[in-house]
Design a protein around this motif. Structure first.
Motif, short mmCIF file in Angstrom:
data_model
loop_
_atom_site.label_atom_id
_atom_site.label_comp_id
_atom_site.label_asym_id
_atom_site.label_seq_id
_atom_site.Cartn_x
_atom_site.Cartn_y
_atom_site.Cartn_z
N LEU A 19 1.02 -1.48 -0.10
CA LEU A 19 0.08 -0.62 0.47
C LEU A 19 1.04 1.26 -0.29
CD1 LEU A 19 -2.76 -1.25 2.46
CD2 LEU A 19 -2.24 -1.81 0.37
N SER A 20 0.81 2.29 -0.41
CA SER A 20 1.75 3.85 -0.27
C SER A 20 0.03 5.00 -0.32
CB SER A 20 1.23 3.87 -2.02
OG SER A 20 2.61 3.34 -2.37
N CYS A 21 0.65 5.51 0.57
CA CYS A 21 0.20 6.52 0.34
C CYS A 21 0.52 7.92 0.43
CB CYS A 21 -0.49 6.69 2.04
SG CYS A 21 -1.32 8.21 2.92
N GLY A 22 0.40 9.13 -0.10
CA GLY A 22 0.99 10.64 -1.06
C GLY A 22 0.11 11.83 -0.26
N GLY A 23 0.97 12.19 0.64
CA GLY A 23 0.18 13.03 1.73
C GLY A 23 0.34 14.42 0.83
N SER A 24 -0.51 15.53 1.63
CA SER A 24 -0.70 16.81 0.64
C SER A 24 -0.76 17.98 1.44
CB SER A 24 -0.60 16.58 -0.76
OG SER A 24 -1.77 17.13 -1.18
N GLY A 25 -0.15 19.21 1.44
CA GLY A 25 -1.01 20.25 2.42
C GLY A 25 -0.89 19.72 3.94
N PHE A 26 -0.12 19.58 3.23
CA PHE A 26 1.27 19.45 5.46
C PHE A 26 2.38 19.35 4.89
CE2 PHE A 26 1.53 14.87 6.56
CZ PHE A 26 0.32 14.52 5.51
N GLY A 65 5.92 -8.85 11.47
CA GLY A 65 6.83 -9.71 11.39
C GLY A 65 5.71 -10.81 10.04
N ARG A 66 5.51 -9.93 9.03
CA ARG A 66 4.47 -9.82 7.97
C ARG A 66 4.25 -8.79 7.18
NH1 ARG A 66 -0.55 -11.20 7.75
NH2 ARG A 66 -1.32 -10.19 8.94
N PHE A 67 4.12 -7.43 8.13
CA PHE A 67 3.75 -6.58 7.29
C PHE A 67 5.36 -5.72 7.41
CE2 PHE A 67 -0.97 -6.09 7.86
CZ PHE A 67 -1.32 -7.28 6.99
N ASN A 68 5.39 -3.92 6.85
CA ASN A 68 6.99 -3.59 7.14
C ASN A 68 6.18 -2.22 7.11
OD1 ASN A 68 9.07 -3.10 7.67
ND2 ASN A 68 9.47 -2.11 5.42
N ILE A 69 6.21 -1.20 7.35
CA ILE A 69 5.93 0.36 7.24
C ILE A 69 7.29 0.53 7.09
CG2 ILE A 69 5.96 0.81 9.94
CD1 ILE A 69 3.14 2.59 9.41
N SER A 70 7.06 2.43 6.12
CA SER A 70 8.28 2.57 5.86
C SER A 70 7.33 3.68 4.84
CB SER A 70 9.07 2.06 4.86
OG SER A 70 8.55 1.39 3.79
N ARG A 71 8.63 5.17 4.81
CA ARG A 71 8.46 6.12 4.79
C ARG A 71 9.65 6.76 3.32
NH1 ARG A 71 6.37 9.63 9.38
NH2 ARG A 71 6.66 11.00 7.77
N ASP A 72 8.92 7.76 2.37
CA ASP A 72 9.96 8.70 1.30
C ASP A 72 9.92 9.48 2.30
OD1 ASP A 72 11.89 9.46 -0.19
OD2 ASP A 72 11.34 7.71 -1.18
N ASN A 73 9.93 10.48 2.93
CA ASN A 73 10.08 11.60 2.87
C ASN A 73 10.48 12.97 2.27
OD1 ASN A 73 8.72 11.36 5.61
ND2 ASN A 73 10.57 12.22 6.54
N ALA A 74 10.74 12.26 1.37
CA ALA A 74 11.22 13.14 -0.58
C ALA A 74 10.35 12.94 -0.72
CB ALA A 74 12.87 12.63 -1.45
N LYS A 75 9.29 12.42 -1.29
CA LYS A 75 8.10 11.55 -2.22
C LYS A 75 7.14 12.25 -1.27
CE LYS A 75 11.08 8.38 -5.05
NZ LYS A 75 10.43 7.62 -5.83
N ASN A 76 6.90 12.64 -0.26
CA ASN A 76 5.61 12.06 0.52
C ASN A 76 5.17 11.50 0.64
OD1 ASN A 76 6.53 14.90 1.20
ND2 ASN A 76 4.77 15.87 0.02
N THR A 77 5.58 10.34 0.72
CA THR A 77 4.52 9.21 0.57
C THR A 77 5.13 7.79 1.63
OG1 THR A 77 4.95 9.10 -1.62
CG2 THR A 77 4.46 7.55 -0.91
N LEU A 78 4.32 7.43 2.57
CA LEU A 78 4.01 5.77 3.23
C LEU A 78 3.38 5.04 2.85
CD1 LEU A 78 3.78 5.63 6.33
CD2 LEU A 78 1.09 5.92 6.10
N TYR A 79 4.20 4.26 2.70
CA TYR A 79 4.23 2.61 2.51
C TYR A 79 3.47 1.72 3.65
CZ TYR A 79 6.93 4.46 -1.52
OH TYR A 79 7.22 5.77 -2.33
N LEU A 80 3.06 0.26 3.20
CA LEU A 80 2.95 -0.98 4.02
C LEU A 80 3.00 -1.90 3.42
CD1 LEU A 80 1.87 -1.53 6.80
CD2 LEU A 80 -0.17 -1.65 6.07
N GLN A 81 4.05 -2.70 3.00
CA GLN A 81 4.06 -4.13 2.82
C GLN A 81 3.67 -4.62 3.79
OE1 GLN A 81 5.83 -4.71 -0.10
NE2 GLN A 81 5.05 -6.80 -0.12
N MET A 82 2.66 -5.59 2.86
CA MET A 82 2.00 -6.27 3.12
C MET A 82 2.42 -8.05 2.97
SD MET A 82 -2.11 -4.84 3.84
CE MET A 82 -2.05 -4.84 1.78
N ASN A 83 2.65 -9.41 3.87
CA ASN A 83 3.51 -10.41 3.07
C ASN A 83 2.64 -11.44 4.11
OD1 ASN A 83 5.11 -8.83 1.32
ND2 ASN A 83 6.89 -9.40 2.96
N GLY A 84 2.89 -12.22 3.42
CA GLY A 84 1.99 -13.52 4.25
C GLY A 84 0.34 -13.23 4.48
#
Length: 118
Positions: A19-26, A65-84
């Motif tokens: 999953l990805s989440c793009g943020g704007s306006g803040f 152990g199955r999900f991994n949250i991460s972010r890329d502040n240069a792209k204003n994007t939040l991620y959720l990698q979901m496995n298993g």
């Protein structure tokens, strides 16, 4: 403030989605963020949180152990990698701005549906 999720879909048990989440306006880079989900007929459930620089991450026990949250502040994007993925992960997943990771959820995206089924 706008939060826009993407990446949901239908997968078989054991499969993966990101999953990805793009943020704007803040100022995304100074905002703690969380993923929250709502399964059919159930209440909201916090899934995972991440602090501003991504150095601290947190998960509910059922996804550790199955999900991994991460972010890329240069792209204003939040991620959720979901496995298993499991059928019980079926839910609408929301990206939220969560100051200090105190489950305050001051801003929400529109949600993205994740369905895990054969």
């Amino acid at each position: 403030v706008q939060l826009v999720e993407s990446g949901g879909g239908m997968v078989q048990p054991g499969g993966s989605l990101k999953l990805s989440c793009g943020g704007s306006g803040f100022t995304f880079s100074t905002s703690d963020m969380s993923w929250v989900r709502q399964a059919p007929g159930k209440g909201l459930e916090w899934v995972s949180g991440i602090n501003t620089d991504g150095g601290s991450t947190y998960y509910t026990d059922s996804v550790k152990g199955r999900f991994n949250i991460s972010r890329d502040n240069a792209k204003n994007t939040l991620y959720l990698q979901m496995n298993g993925l499991k059928p019980e992960d079926t839910a609408i997943y929301y990206c939220t701005r969560d100051p200090n990771l105190l489950f305050q959820y001051v801003d929400w995206g529109q949600g993205t549906q994740v369905t895990v089924s054969t």
